[in-house]
Design a protein around this motif. Structure first.
Motif, short mmCIF file in Angstrom:
data_model
loop_
_atom_site.label_atom_id
_atom_site.label_comp_id
_atom_site.label_asym_id
_atom_site.label_seq_id
_atom_site.Cartn_x
_atom_site.Cartn_y
_atom_site.Cartn_z
N TYR A 14 0.84 -1.20 0.00
CA TYR A 14 0.00 0.00 0.00
C TYR A 14 0.87 1.26 0.00
O TYR A 14 0.67 2.17 -0.79
CB TYR A 14 -0.91 -0.01 1.23
CG TYR A 14 -1.63 1.28 1.47
CD1 TYR A 14 -2.78 1.60 0.77
CD2 TYR A 14 -1.13 2.23 2.37
CE1 TYR A 14 -3.44 2.80 0.97
CE2 TYR A 14 -1.78 3.43 2.58
CZ TYR A 14 -2.93 3.72 1.88
OH TYR A 14 -3.57 4.90 2.08
N ARG A 15 1.87 1.27 0.89
CA ARG A 15 2.69 2.47 1.05
C ARG A 15 3.50 2.77 -0.22
O ARG A 15 3.58 3.90 -0.67
CB ARG A 15 3.63 2.29 2.24
CG ARG A 15 4.16 3.60 2.80
CD ARG A 15 4.78 3.40 4.16
NE ARG A 15 5.79 2.33 4.13
CZ ARG A 15 7.07 2.53 3.83
NH1 ARG A 15 7.50 3.73 3.52
NH2 ARG A 15 7.92 1.53 3.82
N GLN A 16 4.07 1.70 -0.82
CA GLN A 16 4.86 1.92 -2.03
C GLN A 16 3.99 2.48 -3.15
O GLN A 16 4.39 3.39 -3.86
CB GLN A 16 5.50 0.60 -2.51
CG GLN A 16 6.57 0.07 -1.60
CD GLN A 16 7.75 1.01 -1.47
OE1 GLN A 16 7.99 1.84 -2.33
NE2 GLN A 16 8.46 0.90 -0.37
N THR A 17 2.80 1.90 -3.33
CA THR A 17 1.98 2.29 -4.48
C THR A 17 1.21 3.57 -4.24
O THR A 17 1.24 4.48 -5.08
CB THR A 17 0.97 1.18 -4.82
OG1 THR A 17 1.61 -0.07 -4.66
CG2 THR A 17 0.46 1.32 -6.23
N ILE A 18 0.52 3.67 -3.12
CA ILE A 18 -0.39 4.79 -2.92
C ILE A 18 0.32 5.99 -2.32
O ILE A 18 0.16 7.12 -2.79
CB ILE A 18 -1.58 4.39 -2.01
CG1 ILE A 18 -2.23 3.10 -2.53
CG2 ILE A 18 -2.60 5.51 -1.93
CD1 ILE A 18 -2.87 3.22 -3.88
N THR A 19 1.12 5.78 -1.30
CA THR A 19 1.76 6.92 -0.65
C THR A 19 2.94 7.43 -1.46
O THR A 19 3.08 8.62 -1.69
CB THR A 19 2.24 6.54 0.78
OG1 THR A 19 1.22 5.76 1.39
CG2 THR A 19 2.50 7.77 1.61
N ARG A 20 3.80 6.50 -1.89
CA ARG A 20 5.01 6.94 -2.59
C ARG A 20 4.84 6.94 -4.11
O ARG A 20 5.75 7.31 -4.82
CB ARG A 20 6.19 6.04 -2.21
CG ARG A 20 6.51 6.07 -0.71
CD ARG A 20 7.76 5.27 -0.41
NE ARG A 20 8.92 5.78 -1.14
CZ ARG A 20 9.97 5.04 -1.47
NH1 ARG A 20 9.99 3.76 -1.14
NH2 ARG A 20 10.98 5.55 -2.12
N VAL A 21 3.67 6.49 -4.57
CA VAL A 21 3.34 6.34 -6.00
C VAL A 21 4.46 5.69 -6.81
O VAL A 21 4.67 5.98 -7.98
CB VAL A 21 2.87 7.66 -6.67
CG1 VAL A 21 1.50 8.03 -6.17
CG2 VAL A 21 3.85 8.81 -6.47
N MET A 22 5.19 4.78 -6.19
CA MET A 22 6.17 3.97 -6.91
C MET A 22 5.43 2.76 -7.47
O MET A 22 5.43 1.68 -6.87
CB MET A 22 7.28 3.49 -5.98
CG MET A 22 7.99 4.58 -5.22
SD MET A 22 9.21 5.41 -6.22
CE MET A 22 10.53 4.22 -6.19
N ILE A 23 4.78 2.97 -8.61
CA ILE A 23 3.88 1.94 -9.12
C ILE A 23 4.61 0.64 -9.42
O ILE A 23 4.14 -0.45 -9.09
CB ILE A 23 3.16 2.43 -10.40
CG1 ILE A 23 2.44 3.75 -10.13
CG2 ILE A 23 2.20 1.39 -10.93
CD1 ILE A 23 1.30 3.68 -9.18
N GLY A 24 5.79 0.74 -10.03
CA GLY A 24 6.53 -0.46 -10.40
C GLY A 24 6.92 -1.28 -9.19
O GLY A 24 6.61 -2.47 -9.09
N LEU A 25 7.54 -0.60 -8.22
CA LEU A 25 8.01 -1.29 -7.03
C LEU A 25 6.83 -1.84 -6.22
O LEU A 25 6.85 -3.00 -5.76
CB LEU A 25 8.82 -0.30 -6.17
CG LEU A 25 9.93 -0.85 -5.30
CD1 LEU A 25 10.93 -1.61 -6.15
CD2 LEU A 25 10.61 0.28 -4.56
N GLY A 26 5.79 -1.02 -6.06
CA GLY A 26 4.61 -1.45 -5.30
C GLY A 26 3.95 -2.65 -5.94
O GLY A 26 3.51 -3.58 -5.25
N SER A 27 3.85 -2.64 -7.29
CA SER A 27 3.24 -3.77 -7.98
C SER A 27 4.03 -5.04 -7.73
O SER A 27 3.47 -6.11 -7.52
CB SER A 27 3.18 -3.52 -9.49
OG SER A 27 2.38 -2.40 -9.75
N ALA A 28 5.37 -4.91 -7.72
CA ALA A 28 6.21 -6.08 -7.48
C ALA A 28 5.96 -6.63 -6.07
O ALA A 28 5.89 -7.84 -5.87
CB ALA A 28 7.67 -5.73 -7.67
N VAL A 29 5.79 -5.73 -5.09
CA VAL A 29 5.49 -6.18 -3.72
C VAL A 29 4.16 -6.95 -3.72
O VAL A 29 4.05 -8.03 -3.12
CB VAL A 29 5.43 -5.00 -2.72
CG1 VAL A 29 4.99 -5.49 -1.35
CG2 VAL A 29 6.77 -4.31 -2.63
N SER A 30 3.15 -6.39 -4.42
CA SER A 30 1.85 -7.06 -4.50
C SER A 30 1.98 -8.46 -5.09
O SER A 30 1.38 -9.41 -4.60
CB SER A 30 0.88 -6.25 -5.36
OG SER A 30 0.56 -5.05 -4.73
#
Lengths: 316, 276
Positions: free
Chosen positions: A272-288
């Protein structure tokens, strides 16, 4: 989030063989049944595929890019780069540890407590209806509300727990005390679900078994471990599996109580934090994606583990 | 079975303990909601003076009332769509033979174990591009992703229990197909549909992840998300007591449904597990 238990295998098994059995030259009737089947089930199926399939493929695709929402032009293909970044980062492993710890602690306690609740609900002749009604309240309550109730109870300024225990501990000042309160809320809210599934398993055990064991002189503990538990393996496995998968995805309680502070961040929260808060879509998607793979892995291990267990049981 | 009076005493004490366990946190949040002003710091379980002040604050705040309207509206619409689609699918699964049946159930099962956060974050992106971000529809669609599998499983477990032969029996006795369906099948299926609707509603009403990732304003923000952003009467007042009051308000529908339909909810939750 899990609220009921699918019984896919049973449904597949329950197929009536004699209808589809007439293989040579599909009858008109069978063809009509096929068409009708897909006409009825099709809409639900395609809505499920669209609402989940698209986001999943999208997440997998973006996880291969270095992509920040605030810098869309800087998007570049990095292959498995994001995964390497995450898996070599100590923070990820720490959060994996926190998530695993929460999962193990809550599921073990929920299982013991849930079993106790199920036994009481099964055996108590009076208050039966009231108990089942009361136990559905934690089940039905919003997780966020449960989180607030427990957080406020432990907050030093206005909670009733510290005066009760005679301490002035700052529960949200460190990792372990914070996790204790988070786990308490999680356990309170989800044990009823576990206990109702175990209760359903208990109700399936023929009373004669217990009577016979009693006549043969088995103690209460022997009756429990040798008769009750082996006869409700399926219910136990379903309850444990679904609670484990659910606990591993813990998010709401963490968000409300600590917002990930003091090292209480879990994997869902990291995504959540990577994608929504930091808008690091690539990194956040990988975490997901990693989180999803872990959940599937747990499910597979669970089913495998229990299968060998059941096989041994039969062989003995 | 141990039906002796002495044996029952132990179980009754157990039953009372369970009720205590289940209701204590609810009583606590209820008590907090009646503590006005500085009474919140009294360090006691119950308020010194019972006051409705926090309810006044909550209901005079647009933040909460619009969130309540969003939550009720979105949850009801999503539950309705989900149960109608699932009803058709569950009928097909329980009654008909067709290729792909196990595929449908397998996909539904796979979705229930998938982490919601992994679905929510890609939608955050897409919804911003196509304009569904922060709208009712933008929440209703993702809610279907987890409510449909749930409704399908609950309903197909119920539908498998229905004695469908009775439909033919009624037709043999001279009823038309429509009459047989209307007078025989509908009354048998209604409790299952109703139970599925309650369980689905609970699941959607409880959602937090989609609520915070896919909304940004009062336009669509549902209650659980709004609670997390609630700031009380002024920016500086402690929002604790108003949050407690808002929590009580959103817990009331849950308690009413539980009180009214306890048996149905328990049956719906455990039907699939027992047969599995």
């Amino acid at each position: 989030m899990s609220t009921t238990i699918p019984a896919a295998s049973a449904e597949v098994r329950a197929q009536v063989p004699d209808r589809s059995g007439k293989k040579p030259g599909i009858t008109d009737r069978a063809r009509k049944e096929r068409t009708l089947g897909w006409m009825l089930a099709g809409p639900a199926f395609f809505v499920m595929l669209l609402t989940t399939g698209y986001p999943v493929l999208n997440a997998i695709w973006y996880s291969l890019f270095d992509f920040r929402l605030t810098d869309p032009d800087g998007r570049s293909f990095v292959g498995l780069g994001n995964y390497i970044t995450i898996l070599t980062d100590g923070l990820f492993w720490r959060q994996f540890g926190v998530t695993a710890a929460i999962t193990i602690v809550t599921v073990v306690i929920e299982f013991v407590l849930g079993f106790a609740l199920a036994l009481v609900m099964h055996r108590a002749l009076f208050l039966r209806k009231s108990v089942r009604t009361a136990i559905l309240v934690p089940y039905g309550i919003i997780t966020v509300v449960s989180a607030y109730a427990w957080q406020y109870a432990f907050t030093p300024a206005y909670g009733f727990v510290n005066p009760l225990l005679g301490t002035d501990r700052d529960w949200f000042g460190g990792t372990v005390p914070s996790l204790v309160v988070i786990c308490l809320s999680e356990i309170w809210k989800t044990t009823p679900f576990m206990s109702l599934l175990l209760l359903a398993g208990l109700a399936q055990i023929p009373n004669d078994y217990l009577e016979a064991a009693k006549v043969d002189g088995a103690t209460a503990w022997q009756r429990f471990s040798k008769v009750i538990v082996p006869n409700m393996k399926a219910a136990i496995m379903v309850a444990l599996l679904f609670r484990t998968l659910d606990a591993f995805r813990i998010f709401d309680n963490v968000f409300i109580m600590t917002a990930g502070a003091n090292g209480t961040e879990t994997l869902s929260f990291l995504a959540y934090r990577q994608t929504i808060t930091r808008v690091m879509i690539g990194l956040g998607s990988a975490v997901s994606v990693i989180l999803a793979i872990l959940v599937v892995l747990i499910a597979v291990l669970f089913v495998k583990g229990f299968k060998t267990n059941l096989a041994q049981q039969k062989g003995a | 079975m141990n039906t002796s009076r002495k044996g029952q005493v132990g179980w009754i004490i157990g039953a009372i303990l369970i009720m205590f366990y289940a209701l204590l946190p609810v009583a606590w949040i209820l008590s907090l909601s009646f503590k006005a002003g500085d009474d919140i710091n009294n360090q006691k379980f119950w308020p010194t003076n019972w006051s409705f002040e926090n309810y006044d604050i909550v209901f005079s705040s647009d933040l909460f009332t619009t969130a309540l309207r969003n939550s009720v509206g979105i949850s009801l619409i999503a539950t309705f769509i989900s149960v109608v689609l699932a009803m058709l699918a569950a009928y097909a699964v329980a009654r008909l033979e067709f290729p792909g049946k196990s595929l449908i159930l397998g996909v539904a099962l796979a979705i229930t174990v998938f982490p919601i956060i992994a679905i929510a974050t890609p939608l955050f992106n897409l919804w911003r591009t196509i304009g569904l971000y922060d709208t009712w529809l933008g929440l209703i669609i993702p809610y279907l992703s987890f409510s449909l599998p749930l409704s399908i499983y609950v309903l197909s477990a119920f539908f498998r229990e229905i004695p469908w032969e009775m439909e033919q029996a009624a037709q043999v006795d001279g009823a038309t197909a429509w009459q047989a369906f209307r007078k025989v099948i509908v009354p048998l299926a209604a409790p299952g549909v109703f139970t599925a609707a309650i369980l689905t509603f609970f699941a959607i009403w409880n959602d937090f992840i989609f609520g915070i990732t896919l909304t940004s304003s009062e336009a669509a923000r549902p209650v659980p998300a709004a609670l997390a952003f609630f700031s009380g009467a002024s920016q500086f007042a402690q929002p604790t007591a108003p949050i407690a009051a808002a929590s009580v308000v959103v817990t009331i529908p849950v308690i009413i449904l539980v009180l009214a339909f306890q048996q149905k909810i328990v049956a719906g939750l455990t039907n699939g597990a027992v047969k599995g």
